[in-house]
Design a protein around this motif. Structure first.
Motif, PDB file in Angstrom:
ATOM      1  N   TYR A   1     -14.311  -9.683 -36.226  1.00 49.92           N
ATOM      2  CA  TYR A   1     -14.100 -10.858 -37.057  1.00 49.92           C
ATOM      3  C   TYR A   1     -12.600 -11.014 -37.306  1.00 49.92           C
ATOM      4  O   TYR A   1     -11.939 -10.075 -37.763  1.00 49.92           O
ATOM      5  CB  TYR A   1     -14.815 -10.720 -38.401  1.00 49.92           C
ATOM      6  N   VAL A   2     -12.082 -12.202 -37.039  1.00 49.77           N
ATOM      7  CA  VAL A   2     -10.650 -12.461 -37.107  1.00 49.77           C
ATOM      8  C   VAL A   2     -10.333 -13.372 -38.281  1.00 49.77           C
ATOM      9  O   VAL A   2     -11.059 -14.335 -38.556  1.00 49.77           O
ATOM     10  CB  VAL A   2     -10.160 -13.126 -35.795  1.00 49.77           C
ATOM     11  N   ASN A   3      -9.230 -13.048 -38.964  1.00 52.93           N
ATOM     12  CA  ASN A   3      -8.615 -13.972 -39.912  1.00 52.93           C
ATOM     13  C   ASN A   3      -7.114 -13.900 -39.650  1.00 52.93           C
ATOM     14  O   ASN A   3      -6.468 -12.911 -39.996  1.00 52.93           O
ATOM     15  CB  ASN A   3      -8.940 -13.608 -41.358  1.00 52.93           C
ATOM     16  N   LEU A   4      -6.562 -14.923 -39.022  1.00 54.35           N
ATOM     17  CA  LEU A   4      -5.169 -14.873 -38.588  1.00 54.35           C
ATOM     18  C   LEU A   4      -4.187 -14.937 -39.751  1.00 54.35           C
ATOM     19  O   LEU A   4      -3.000 -14.639 -39.570  1.00 54.35           O
ATOM     20  CB  LEU A   4      -4.890 -16.015 -37.604  1.00 54.35           C
TER      21      LEU A   4
ATOM     22  N   ALA B   1     -10.169 -13.717 -15.516  1.00 52.47           N
ATOM     23  CA  ALA B   1     -10.421 -14.248 -16.854  1.00 52.47           C
ATOM     24  C   ALA B   1      -9.738 -15.596 -17.022  1.00 52.47           C
ATOM     25  O   ALA B   1      -8.590 -15.782 -16.624  1.00 52.47           O
ATOM     26  CB  ALA B   1      -9.923 -13.268 -17.905  1.00 52.47           C
ATOM     27  N   THR B   2     -10.445 -16.538 -17.587  1.00 51.59           N
ATOM     28  CA  THR B   2      -9.901 -17.844 -17.911  1.00 51.59           C
ATOM     29  C   THR B   2     -10.093 -18.112 -19.399  1.00 51.59           C
ATOM     30  O   THR B   2     -10.886 -17.458 -20.071  1.00 51.59           O
ATOM     31  CB  THR B   2     -10.582 -18.961 -17.089  1.00 51.59           C
ATOM     32  N   ARG B   3      -9.362 -19.119 -19.908  1.00 54.56           N
ATOM     33  CA  ARG B   3      -9.373 -19.336 -21.346  1.00 54.56           C
ATOM     34  C   ARG B   3     -10.718 -19.837 -21.832  1.00 54.56           C
ATOM     35  O   ARG B   3     -11.323 -20.733 -21.237  1.00 54.56           O
ATOM     36  CB  ARG B   3      -8.275 -20.331 -21.749  1.00 54.56           C
ATOM     37  N   ALA B   4     -11.155 -19.260 -22.952  1.00 57.56           N
ATOM     38  CA  ALA B   4     -12.378 -19.691 -23.616  1.00 57.56           C
ATOM     39  C   ALA B   4     -12.094 -20.354 -24.953  1.00 57.56           C
ATOM     40  O   ALA B   4     -12.784 -21.294 -25.348  1.00 57.56           O
ATOM     41  CB  ALA B   4     -13.312 -18.505 -23.833  1.00 57.56           C
ATOM     42  N   ALA B   5     -11.069 -19.852 -25.665  1.00 57.14           N
ATOM     43  CA  ALA B   5     -10.814 -20.339 -27.021  1.00 57.14           C
ATOM     44  C   ALA B   5      -9.355 -20.153 -27.388  1.00 57.14           C
ATOM     45  O   ALA B   5      -8.655 -19.270 -26.854  1.00 57.14           O
ATOM     46  CB  ALA B   5     -11.699 -19.604 -28.025  1.00 57.14           C
ATOM     47  N   LEU B   6      -8.919 -20.992 -28.318  1.00 54.46           N
ATOM     48  CA  LEU B   6      -7.593 -20.876 -28.902  1.00 54.46           C
ATOM     49  C   LEU B   6      -7.746 -21.058 -30.402  1.00 54.46           C
ATOM     50  O   LEU B   6      -8.286 -22.082 -30.857  1.00 54.46           O
ATOM     51  CB  LEU B   6      -6.656 -21.938 -28.324  1.00 54.46           C
ATOM     52  N   LEU B   7      -7.301 -20.065 -31.171  1.00 52.54           N
ATOM     53  CA  LEU B   7      -7.406 -20.084 -32.631  1.00 52.54           C
ATOM     54  C   LEU B   7      -5.994 -20.013 -33.201  1.00 52.54           C
ATOM     55  O   LEU B   7      -5.191 -19.181 -32.760  1.00 52.54           O
ATOM     56  CB  LEU B   7      -8.242 -18.905 -33.109  1.00 52.54           C
ATOM     57  N   HIS B   8      -5.704 -20.862 -34.188  1.00 50.02           N
ATOM     58  CA  HIS B   8      -4.338 -20.935 -34.730  1.00 50.02           C
ATOM     59  C   HIS B   8      -4.384 -21.053 -36.240  1.00 50.02           C
ATOM     60  O   HIS B   8      -5.188 -21.821 -36.796  1.00 50.02           O
ATOM     61  CB  HIS B   8      -3.605 -22.133 -34.124  1.00 50.02           C
ATOM     62  N   ASP B   9      -3.518 -20.295 -36.904  1.00 57.20           N
ATOM     63  CA  ASP B   9      -3.344 -20.402 -38.350  1.00 57.20           C
ATOM     64  C   ASP B   9      -2.075 -21.199 -38.610  1.00 57.20           C
ATOM     65  O   ASP B   9      -0.968 -20.685 -38.407  1.00 57.20           O
ATOM     66  CB  ASP B   9      -3.245 -19.020 -38.986  1.00 57.20           C
ATOM     67  N   PRO B  10      -2.194 -22.457 -39.048  1.00 56.58           N
ATOM     68  CA  PRO B  10      -0.992 -23.272 -39.228  1.00 56.58           C
ATOM     69  C   PRO B  10      -0.018 -22.709 -40.254  1.00 56.58           C
ATOM     70  O   PRO B  10       1.197 -22.898 -40.122  1.00 56.58           O
ATOM     71  CB  PRO B  10      -1.545 -24.631 -39.690  1.00 56.58           C
TER      72      PRO B  10
ATOM     73  N   ASP C   1     -10.133 -17.856 -46.509  1.00 53.09           N
ATOM     74  CA  ASP C   1     -11.126 -18.052 -45.460  1.00 53.09           C
ATOM     75  C   ASP C   1     -10.466 -18.628 -44.215  1.00 53.09           C
ATOM     76  O   ASP C   1      -9.254 -18.863 -44.170  1.00 53.09           O
ATOM     77  CB  ASP C   1     -12.275 -18.936 -45.947  1.00 53.09           C
ATOM     78  N   ILE C   2     -11.283 -18.869 -43.189  1.00 48.92           N
ATOM     79  CA  ILE C   2     -10.761 -19.346 -41.906  1.00 48.92           C
ATOM     80  C   ILE C   2     -11.083 -20.826 -41.688  1.00 48.92           C
ATOM     81  O   ILE C   2     -10.893 -21.336 -40.569  1.00 48.92           O
ATOM     82  CB  ILE C   2     -11.310 -18.498 -40.723  1.00 48.92           C
ATOM     83  N   LEU C   3     -11.534 -21.533 -42.724  1.00 47.16           N
ATOM     84  CA  LEU C   3     -11.943 -22.916 -42.544  1.00 47.16           C
ATOM     85  C   LEU C   3     -10.764 -23.819 -42.182  1.00 47.16           C
ATOM     86  O   LEU C   3     -10.952 -24.872 -41.557  1.00 47.16           O
ATOM     87  CB  LEU C   3     -12.637 -23.423 -43.801  1.00 47.16           C
TER      88      LEU C   3
ATOM     89  N   TYR D   1     -15.403  -9.501 -48.921  1.00 49.41           N
ATOM     90  CA  TYR D   1     -15.532 -10.552 -47.920  1.00 49.41           C
ATOM     91  C   TYR D   1     -16.715 -11.463 -48.237  1.00 49.41           C
ATOM     92  O   TYR D   1     -17.875 -11.043 -48.184  1.00 49.41           O
ATOM     93  CB  TYR D   1     -15.712  -9.947 -46.533  1.00 49.41           C
ATOM     94  N   GLY D   2     -16.405 -12.721 -48.545  1.00 50.67           N
ATOM     95  CA  GLY D   2     -17.429 -13.727 -48.782  1.00 50.67           C
ATOM     96  C   GLY D   2     -17.605 -14.619 -47.570  1.00 50.67           C
ATOM     97  O   GLY D   2     -17.056 -14.359 -46.496  1.00 50.67           O
ATOM     98  N   PRO D   3     -18.377 -15.701 -47.715  1.00 46.74           N
ATOM     99  CA  PRO D   3     -18.613 -16.596 -46.575  1.00 46.74           C
ATOM    100  C   PRO D   3     -17.313 -17.102 -45.964  1.00 46.74           C
ATOM    101  O   PRO D   3     -16.354 -17.436 -46.672  1.00 46.74           O
ATOM    102  CB  PRO D   3     -19.410 -17.740 -47.198  1.00 46.74           C
ATOM    103  N   HIS D   4     -17.273 -17.096 -44.637  1.00 50.05           N
ATOM    104  CA  HIS D   4     -16.166 -17.640 -43.844  1.00 50.05           C
ATOM    105  C   HIS D   4     -14.868 -16.851 -44.018  1.00 50.05           C
ATOM    106  O   HIS D   4     -13.773 -17.385 -43.782  1.00 50.05           O
ATOM    107  CB  HIS D   4     -15.931 -19.119 -44.183  1.00 50.05           C
ATOM    108  N   SER D   5     -14.986 -15.576 -44.390  1.00 51.98           N
ATOM    109  CA  SER D   5     -13.794 -14.727 -44.498  1.00 51.98           C
ATOM    110  C   SER D   5     -13.156 -14.447 -43.140  1.00 51.98           C
ATOM    111  O   SER D   5     -11.988 -14.073 -43.061  1.00 51.98           O
ATOM    112  CB  SER D   5     -14.155 -13.387 -45.151  1.00 51.98           C
TER     113      SER D   5
END
Length: 385
Positions: free
Chosen positions: A214-217, A297-306, A224-226, A341-345
């Protein structure tokens, strides 16, 4: 081997000063990877080893219990390092409510309907985990096992790491064939954590392995990660019933809350009333676009913390990606930050074959036969922007 149990509890001391020093020095001067092994808890049961990999400003730790990716440190755009995986330093949590956090999941990740498969015309009853399914390989799946470990020493100054081995006997959790499995983690100074899976079998069987981190950048325990921006290289997903079992054909994501073909906030449509989001968020498999012809391997996802600028790019050889936004987290696990850790942590981006593939011949096959080798690679590529 049955689930490991221990009565010792304690806290592992993070060497944050060393990580901060590596950030200050930068990665280019230090292309190699340092590797060390120690007990998960100093003075505790040495059966659970912690392997720490450090390369440039990045550090990862992996446990022999479940071949578990336990921590991952990375700098933000200001060079401030943070631990970006949800995890606990308490052994009771690692053996309990945090058991799947970062674990290697198998023999079959995700769900198999009715705890039953048929391989080459022979039916096999699997160990159930409840609600009429077998989840993550059964109640005593690979996440519960102590894996044997060895250091990976590369030629030259390339990325080093650790390789874990596990033998799963014929009939384990109901699956046919004795399976020999290895999972290797290597870390580079450029921020690439590569996870390489291999397996062979003595009888025709099914195999589907993944990592359940589980990632939180923004850093574990830091909200949370929303608000994270997510891009998925997928034009379809597999809708599920109330047991999380796929039904019907692939569904296009266009015009739905499942459309992340361009970057969107994870929480933008998570509560919009779509019937597939009745569980409080995403817990679905996205069907990735065509894989590379050379098997790479090719890209599946990109996640960014602004806010902090950390970016995680996920590359894989797998055809699917299960995205889970920790909808049911209820504070049962407290991280090293002291935050429950609560929902969407955090968010899990699990590279794998599709759920219930053994019972869905139209899905990519997960069958492995004697003389063949299961091979799968996932790369977690960190950067800042």
């Amino acid at each position: 081997m049955a689930t490991h149990r221990a009565d010792v509890q304690g806290t592992d001391v993070k060497h944050t000063e060393a990580v901060q020093q590596a950030v200050a020095e930068g990665g280019e001067e230090h292309p190699g990877t340092s590797v060390r092994c120690e007990p998960f808890e100093p003075g505790g049961d040495a059966a659970i080893e912690r392997w720490t990999l450090r390369a440039g400003p990045y550090e990862a730790s992996v446990l022999s219990l479940g071949a578990t990716l336990h921590t991952l440190w990375a700098p933000d755009r200001d060079g401030v390092s943070a631990q970006i995986l949800l995890s606990s330093d308490r052994l009771a949590d690692v053996l309990g409510p945090a058991r799947y956090y970062g674990a290697t999941v198998g023999r079959y990740a995700n769900r198999i309907a009715d705890s039953r498969i048929t391989v080459d015309g022979e039916a096999h009853e699997l160990a159930p985990t409840g609600r009429g399914v077998t989840l993550h390989g059964g109640p005593d799946g690979f996440a519960n096992r102590i894996w044997q470990a060895e250091e990976i020493v590369p030629p030259g100054r390339g990325p080093g790491g650790v390789r874990f081995h596990l033998h799963s006997p014929d009939g384990d959790q109901g699956f046919p064939g004795a399976l020999d499995v290895s999972v290797a983690y290597t870390l580079s100074a450029t921020g690439e954590l590569t996870i390489s899976y291999r397996a062979t079998t003595t009888r025709a069987t099914v195999v589907n392995l993944t990592n359940h981190a589980y990632v939180n950048l923004a850093g574990e325990g830091n909200g949370d990660i929303l608000g994270h921006l997510l891009t998925l290289d997928a034009d379809a997903y597999t809708p599920v019933d109330d047991r999380q079992i796929p039904y019907g054909p692939y569904e296009p994501v266009s015009g739905t809350p499942f459309d992340f073909t361009t970057a969107r906030r994870v929480g933008e449509s998570i509560h919009d009333g779509h019937p597939q989001l009745a569980g409080g968020g995403y817990d679905h498999n996205w069907v990735l676009r065509a894989r590379a012809e050379d098997g790479g391997a090719t890209r599946a996802a990109l996640l960014h913390d602004p806010a902090g600028g950390r970016t995680l790019e996920v590359l894989t050889t797998e055809p699917g990606l299960q995205v889970y936004t920790a909808n049911s987290f209820d504070g049962a696990v407290t991280g090293a930050s002291g935050t429950a850790y609560g929902p969407h942590s955090g968010i899990a981006l699990e590279t794998q074959h599709h759920p219930d593939s053994p019972n869905r011949p139209e899905y990519p096959s997960t069958v492995l036969r004697p003389g063949e080798e299961f091979r799968s690679t996932t790369v977690l590529r960190l950067s800042v922007s």
